[in-house]
Design a protein around this motif. Structure first.
Motif, short mmCIF file in Angstrom:
data_model
loop_
_atom_site.label_atom_id
_atom_site.label_comp_id
_atom_site.label_asym_id
_atom_site.label_seq_id
_atom_site.Cartn_x
_atom_site.Cartn_y
_atom_site.Cartn_z
N MET A 1 0.81 -1.20 0.00
CA MET A 1 0.00 0.00 0.00
C MET A 1 0.85 1.26 0.00
O MET A 1 0.31 2.33 -0.18
N THR A 2 2.14 1.15 0.16
CA THR A 2 2.96 2.37 0.21
C THR A 2 2.98 3.10 -1.13
O THR A 2 3.25 4.28 -1.16
N GLY A 3 2.66 2.45 -2.22
CA GLY A 3 2.64 3.09 -3.52
C GLY A 3 1.44 3.99 -3.74
O GLY A 3 1.34 4.67 -4.76
N LEU A 4 0.50 4.03 -2.80
CA LEU A 4 -0.70 4.84 -2.96
C LEU A 4 -0.56 6.26 -2.43
O LEU A 4 -1.44 7.08 -2.64
N ILE A 5 0.50 6.55 -1.74
CA ILE A 5 0.69 7.87 -1.16
C ILE A 5 1.94 8.49 -1.75
O ILE A 5 3.00 7.88 -1.79
N ALA A 6 1.79 9.73 -2.24
CA ALA A 6 2.92 10.47 -2.80
C ALA A 6 3.23 11.63 -1.89
O ALA A 6 2.33 12.37 -1.48
N LEU A 7 4.47 11.78 -1.54
CA LEU A 7 4.90 12.89 -0.71
C LEU A 7 5.77 13.81 -1.55
O LEU A 7 6.57 13.37 -2.36
N GLY A 8 5.61 15.10 -1.34
CA GLY A 8 6.41 16.05 -2.09
C GLY A 8 6.27 17.43 -1.49
O GLY A 8 5.45 17.67 -0.60
N GLU A 58 -19.63 15.36 -15.19
CA GLU A 58 -20.13 14.05 -15.63
C GLU A 58 -19.73 12.93 -14.69
O GLU A 58 -20.12 11.79 -14.88
N ARG A 59 -18.95 13.23 -13.68
CA ARG A 59 -18.46 12.21 -12.75
C ARG A 59 -19.17 12.33 -11.40
O ARG A 59 -19.59 13.41 -11.01
N HIS A 60 -19.23 11.23 -10.71
CA HIS A 60 -19.77 11.24 -9.35
C HIS A 60 -18.65 11.63 -8.40
O HIS A 60 -17.64 10.94 -8.31
N LEU A 61 -18.82 12.75 -7.73
CA LEU A 61 -17.82 13.25 -6.79
C LEU A 61 -18.44 13.35 -5.40
O LEU A 61 -19.18 14.28 -5.12
N PRO A 62 -18.16 12.39 -4.55
CA PRO A 62 -18.81 12.37 -3.24
C PRO A 62 -18.28 13.43 -2.27
O PRO A 62 -18.92 13.71 -1.27
N GLY A 63 -17.12 13.99 -2.55
CA GLY A 63 -16.54 14.97 -1.62
C GLY A 63 -15.78 14.31 -0.48
O GLY A 63 -15.18 14.98 0.34
N ARG A 64 -15.81 12.99 -0.43
CA ARG A 64 -15.12 12.22 0.62
C ARG A 64 -14.76 10.88 0.00
O ARG A 64 -15.60 10.23 -0.62
N TYR A 65 -13.51 10.48 0.17
CA TYR A 65 -13.03 9.27 -0.48
C TYR A 65 -12.47 8.31 0.56
O TYR A 65 -11.69 8.72 1.42
N VAL A 66 -12.87 7.06 0.47
CA VAL A 66 -12.45 6.05 1.42
C VAL A 66 -11.60 5.02 0.67
O VAL A 66 -12.05 4.43 -0.31
N LEU A 67 -10.38 4.84 1.16
CA LEU A 67 -9.50 3.80 0.61
C LEU A 67 -9.57 2.60 1.54
O LEU A 67 -9.41 2.73 2.76
N ALA A 68 -9.82 1.46 0.94
CA ALA A 68 -10.01 0.24 1.74
C ALA A 68 -8.93 -0.77 1.40
O ALA A 68 -8.32 -0.74 0.33
N ARG A 75 -9.25 2.11 5.43
CA ARG A 75 -7.92 2.36 5.96
C ARG A 75 -7.54 3.84 5.93
O ARG A 75 -6.70 4.28 6.69
N LEU A 76 -8.17 4.57 5.04
CA LEU A 76 -7.85 5.99 4.92
C LEU A 76 -9.07 6.72 4.36
O LEU A 76 -9.69 6.28 3.40
N VAL A 77 -9.43 7.82 5.00
CA VAL A 77 -10.53 8.66 4.54
C VAL A 77 -9.95 10.02 4.17
O VAL A 77 -9.26 10.65 4.98
N LEU A 78 -10.20 10.43 2.94
CA LEU A 78 -9.65 11.68 2.43
C LEU A 78 -10.78 12.64 2.06
O LEU A 78 -11.73 12.24 1.39
N PRO A 79 -10.67 13.89 2.48
CA PRO A 79 -11.65 14.87 1.99
C PRO A 79 -11.35 15.21 0.55
O PRO A 79 -10.21 15.13 0.10
N GLY A 80 -12.35 15.56 -0.18
CA GLY A 80 -12.17 15.94 -1.58
C GLY A 80 -13.26 16.92 -1.98
O GLY A 80 -14.21 17.15 -1.23
#
Length: 165
Positions: A1-8, A58-68, A75-80
């Motif tokens: 899962m470390t490939g899912l997060i980018a730091l910069g 045209e896309r569904h944007l929930p404003g909140r994203y859950v990575l499972a 495992r991770l909830v991100l605001p969007g």
């Protein structure tokens, strides 16, 4: 899962579409500043923003994203941003800085009318709210009824363009 997060050190356009939109808005409001006074450049930016808004709309944007994980456990909830957030980011400051420009008012109205025609009814309340705010800006900025009438007409080129059928 470390490939899912980018730091910069900074956001990138690939990581954050709102950042790309923010850059466009900044270009437009700089063009609308009294020092530059170039509404045509702002209209060109609005053209790109319109494409962006249609694509995002045209896309569904929930404003909140859950990575499972593989088992479905969150495992991770991100605001969007949701649709309304993108629309407000694209329109508010340009309307505020360009509200006295016939060209900008006409172009923004064409964008909003186009969104209402093309997108699902779920996106309409936000577009209608922005249309109302644009109408209020036109009423406030254009005391002369003839100029106000021109500023209230949608125009895909801003001013003098061919009207949509």
């Amino acid at each position: 899962m470390t490939g899912l997060i980018a730091l910069g050190a900074e956001r990138t356009i690939e990581q954050d579409p709102a950042f790309a939109l923010r850059v466009l808005v900044d270009i437009a409001i700089r063009a609308l500043s009294p020092a530059v006074n170039d509404p045509t450049t702002a209209v060109q930016v609005i053209n790109y923003m319109e494409w962006f808004l249609h694509t995002v709309g045209e896309r569904h944007l929930p404003g909140r994203y859950v990575l499972a994980d593989g088992d479905g456990a969150a495992r991770l909830v991100l605001p969007g941003r949701d649709w309304e957030g993108y629309l407000q980011l694209a329109v508010c400051e340009i309307r505020d800085h360009g509200g006295s420009s016939v060209q900008i008012c006409r172009r923004l109205r064409a964008v909003l009318e186009g969104l209402l025609e093309a997108l699902s009814p779920g996106q309409h309340p936000s577009a209608r709210a922005e249309m109302s705010l644009l109408g209020q800006a036109v009423e406030r900025e254009f005391a002369d009824p003839d100029r106000r009438s021109i500023a209230q007409q949608a125009d895909v080129q801003g001013i003098g363009g061919v009207r949509r059928p």
